[in-house]
Design a protein around this motif. Structure first.
Motif, PDB file in Angstrom:
ATOM      1  N   LEU A 114      14.764   2.571  -3.067  1.00 58.95           N
ATOM      2  CA  LEU A 114      13.938   3.028  -4.181  1.00 58.95           C
ATOM      3  C   LEU A 114      12.722   2.115  -4.349  1.00 58.95           C
ATOM      4  CD1 LEU A 114      13.812   5.095  -6.514  1.00 58.95           C
ATOM      5  CD2 LEU A 114      15.014   3.409  -7.908  1.00 58.95           C
ATOM      6  N   TRP A 115      11.546   2.723  -4.432  1.00 61.01           N
ATOM      7  CA  TRP A 115      10.294   1.997  -4.653  1.00 61.01           C
ATOM      8  C   TRP A 115       9.628   2.545  -5.900  1.00 61.01           C
ATOM      9  CZ3 TRP A 115       7.524  -1.332  -1.057  1.00 61.01           C
ATOM     10  CH2 TRP A 115       8.289  -1.696   0.049  1.00 61.01           C
ATOM     11  N   ASP A 116       8.928   1.667  -6.633  1.00 58.27           N
ATOM     12  CA  ASP A 116       8.235   2.048  -7.861  1.00 58.27           C
ATOM     13  C   ASP A 116       6.732   2.037  -7.629  1.00 58.27           C
ATOM     14  OD1 ASP A 116      10.706   2.066  -9.254  1.00 58.27           O
ATOM     15  OD2 ASP A 116      10.564  -0.102  -9.528  1.00 58.27           O
ATOM     16  N   LYS A 117       6.050   3.111  -8.059  1.00 57.73           N
ATOM     17  CA  LYS A 117       4.588   3.189  -7.981  1.00 57.73           C
ATOM     18  C   LYS A 117       4.027   2.499  -9.213  1.00 57.73           C
ATOM     19  CE  LYS A 117       0.533   4.929  -6.691  1.00 57.73           C
ATOM     20  NZ  LYS A 117      -0.409   3.842  -6.838  1.00 57.73           N
ATOM     21  N   ILE A 118       3.212   1.480  -8.987  1.00 57.23           N
ATOM     22  CA  ILE A 118       2.568   0.742 -10.082  1.00 57.23           C
ATOM     23  C   ILE A 118       1.080   0.682  -9.794  1.00 57.23           C
ATOM     24  CG2 ILE A 118       4.665  -0.612 -10.500  1.00 57.23           C
ATOM     25  CD1 ILE A 118       3.222  -3.005  -9.139  1.00 57.23           C
ATOM     26  N   ASP A 119       0.306   0.133 -10.706  1.00 61.94           N
ATOM     27  CA  ASP A 119      -1.117  -0.071 -10.434  1.00 61.94           C
ATOM     28  C   ASP A 119      -1.251  -0.907  -9.171  1.00 61.94           C
ATOM     29  OD1 ASP A 119      -2.188   1.315 -12.625  1.00 61.94           O
ATOM     30  OD2 ASP A 119      -1.916  -0.411 -13.933  1.00 61.94           O
ATOM     31  N   GLY A 120      -2.008  -0.430  -8.211  1.00 63.89           N
ATOM     32  CA  GLY A 120      -2.265  -1.201  -7.008  1.00 63.89           C
ATOM     33  C   GLY A 120      -1.358  -0.909  -5.833  1.00 63.89           C
ATOM     34  N   GLY A 121      -0.313  -0.078  -6.018  1.00 60.61           N
ATOM     35  CA  GLY A 121       0.533   0.248  -4.886  1.00 60.61           C
ATOM     36  C   GLY A 121       1.986   0.472  -5.252  1.00 60.61           C
ATOM     37  N   TYR A 122       2.856   0.080  -4.333  1.00 57.57           N
ATOM     38  CA  TYR A 122       4.295   0.292  -4.480  1.00 57.57           C
ATOM     39  C   TYR A 122       5.024  -1.044  -4.407  1.00 57.57           C
ATOM     40  CZ  TYR A 122       3.303   5.193  -3.559  1.00 57.57           C
ATOM     41  OH  TYR A 122       2.809   6.472  -3.636  1.00 57.57           O
ATOM     42  N   ILE A 123       6.067  -1.179  -5.215  1.00 58.34           N
ATOM     43  CA  ILE A 123       6.883  -2.391  -5.219  1.00 58.34           C
ATOM     44  C   ILE A 123       8.346  -1.968  -5.098  1.00 58.34           C
ATOM     45  CG2 ILE A 123       7.012  -2.460  -7.745  1.00 58.34           C
ATOM     46  CD1 ILE A 123       6.870  -5.546  -7.511  1.00 58.34           C
ATOM     47  N   PRO A 124       9.119  -2.669  -4.263  1.00 60.33           N
ATOM     48  CA  PRO A 124      10.539  -2.320  -4.170  1.00 60.33           C
ATOM     49  C   PRO A 124      11.205  -2.426  -5.542  1.00 60.33           C
ATOM     50  CG  PRO A 124       9.928  -3.858  -2.420  1.00 60.33           C
ATOM     51  CD  PRO A 124       8.776  -3.783  -3.367  1.00 60.33           C
ATOM     52  N   ASP A 125      12.033  -1.440  -5.881  1.00 62.68           N
ATOM     53  CA  ASP A 125      12.700  -1.444  -7.180  1.00 62.68           C
ATOM     54  C   ASP A 125      13.582  -2.673  -7.364  1.00 62.68           C
ATOM     55  OD1 ASP A 125      13.221   0.230  -9.669  1.00 62.68           O
ATOM     56  OD2 ASP A 125      15.259  -0.150  -8.962  1.00 62.68           O
ATOM     57  N   GLU A 154       0.824  -1.206   0.000  1.00 67.84           N
ATOM     58  CA  GLU A 154       0.000   0.000   0.000  1.00 67.84           C
ATOM     59  C   GLU A 154       0.864   1.264   0.000  1.00 67.84           C
ATOM     60  OE1 GLU A 154      -2.714   1.413   3.447  1.00 67.84           O
ATOM     61  OE2 GLU A 154      -3.839  -0.069   2.276  1.00 67.84           O
ATOM     62  N   GLY A 155       2.001   1.204   0.650  1.00 62.70           N
ATOM     63  CA  GLY A 155       2.939   2.327   0.722  1.00 62.70           C
ATOM     64  C   GLY A 155       4.345   1.834   0.452  1.00 62.70           C
ATOM     65  N   GLN A 156       5.310   2.740   0.579  1.00 59.94           N
ATOM     66  CA  GLN A 156       6.685   2.388   0.242  1.00 59.94           C
ATOM     67  C   GLN A 156       7.476   1.861   1.444  1.00 59.94           C
ATOM     68  OE1 GLN A 156       5.315   5.468   0.061  1.00 59.94           O
ATOM     69  NE2 GLN A 156       6.764   7.033   0.639  1.00 59.94           N
ATOM     70  N   TRP A 157       6.847   1.024   2.226  1.00 59.03           N
ATOM     71  CA  TRP A 157       7.469   0.384   3.388  1.00 59.03           C
ATOM     72  C   TRP A 157       6.992  -1.056   3.467  1.00 59.03           C
ATOM     73  CZ3 TRP A 157      10.939   3.641   5.371  1.00 59.03           C
ATOM     74  CH2 TRP A 157      10.752   4.995   5.150  1.00 59.03           C
ATOM     75  N   LEU A 158       7.855  -1.960   3.871  1.00 57.33           N
ATOM     76  CA  LEU A 158       7.465  -3.371   3.999  1.00 57.33           C
ATOM     77  C   LEU A 158       6.403  -3.584   5.064  1.00 57.33           C
ATOM     78  CD1 LEU A 158      10.938  -5.137   3.682  1.00 57.33           C
ATOM     79  CD2 LEU A 158       9.120  -5.014   1.969  1.00 57.33           C
ATOM     80  N   THR A 159       6.252  -2.630   5.981  1.00 55.02           N
ATOM     81  CA  THR A 159       5.271  -2.757   7.058  1.00 55.02           C
ATOM     82  C   THR A 159       3.859  -2.365   6.632  1.00 55.02           C
ATOM     83  OG1 THR A 159       5.877  -0.550   7.831  1.00 55.02           O
ATOM     84  CG2 THR A 159       6.982  -2.422   8.883  1.00 55.02           C
ATOM     85  N   THR A 160       3.703  -1.785   5.442  1.00 57.47           N
ATOM     86  CA  THR A 160       2.360  -1.429   4.975  1.00 57.47           C
ATOM     87  C   THR A 160       1.666  -2.667   4.410  1.00 57.47           C
ATOM     88  OG1 THR A 160       3.113  -0.748   2.781  1.00 57.47           O
ATOM     89  CG2 THR A 160       3.032   0.963   4.489  1.00 57.47           C
TER      90      THR A 160
END
Length: 80
Positions: free
Chosen positions: A52-63, A13-19
């Motif tokens: 670095l995280w990438d915003k994609i459809d549905g949320g964020y994924i670690p680069d 949901e966000g750019q953290w593994l805890t989300t």
């Protein structure tokens, strides 16, 4: 694309593994990267670490979970 070395990459949901996890992508899944943002540190399958995280459809994924051909951002900052 989700790179070799993974069977599943998690979208958050966000750019953290805890989300919360919003999706699970299997290896070979193609994704559209809209922008990039700094977030939590993540280590990839080769041991490379990045915030670095990438915003994609549905949320964020670690680069490190996306095979972009570079360890640098390929899109502008999400805040710009």
């Amino acid at each position: 694309m989700v790179p070799a070395g993974y069977t599943v990459a998690l979208v958050h949901e966000g750019q953290w593994l805890t989300t919360p996890v919003t999706a699970r992508l299997v290896r070979g899944t193609r994704v559209r990267i809209y922008c990039t943002v700094e977030g939590g540190m993540v280590a990839g399958p080769t041991g490379h670490q990045s915030t670095l995280w990438d915003k994609i459809d549905g949320g964020y994924i670690p680069d490190v979970d996306v095979d972009t051909g570079t360890q640098q951002p390929i899109r502008g900052n999400c805040g710009s």
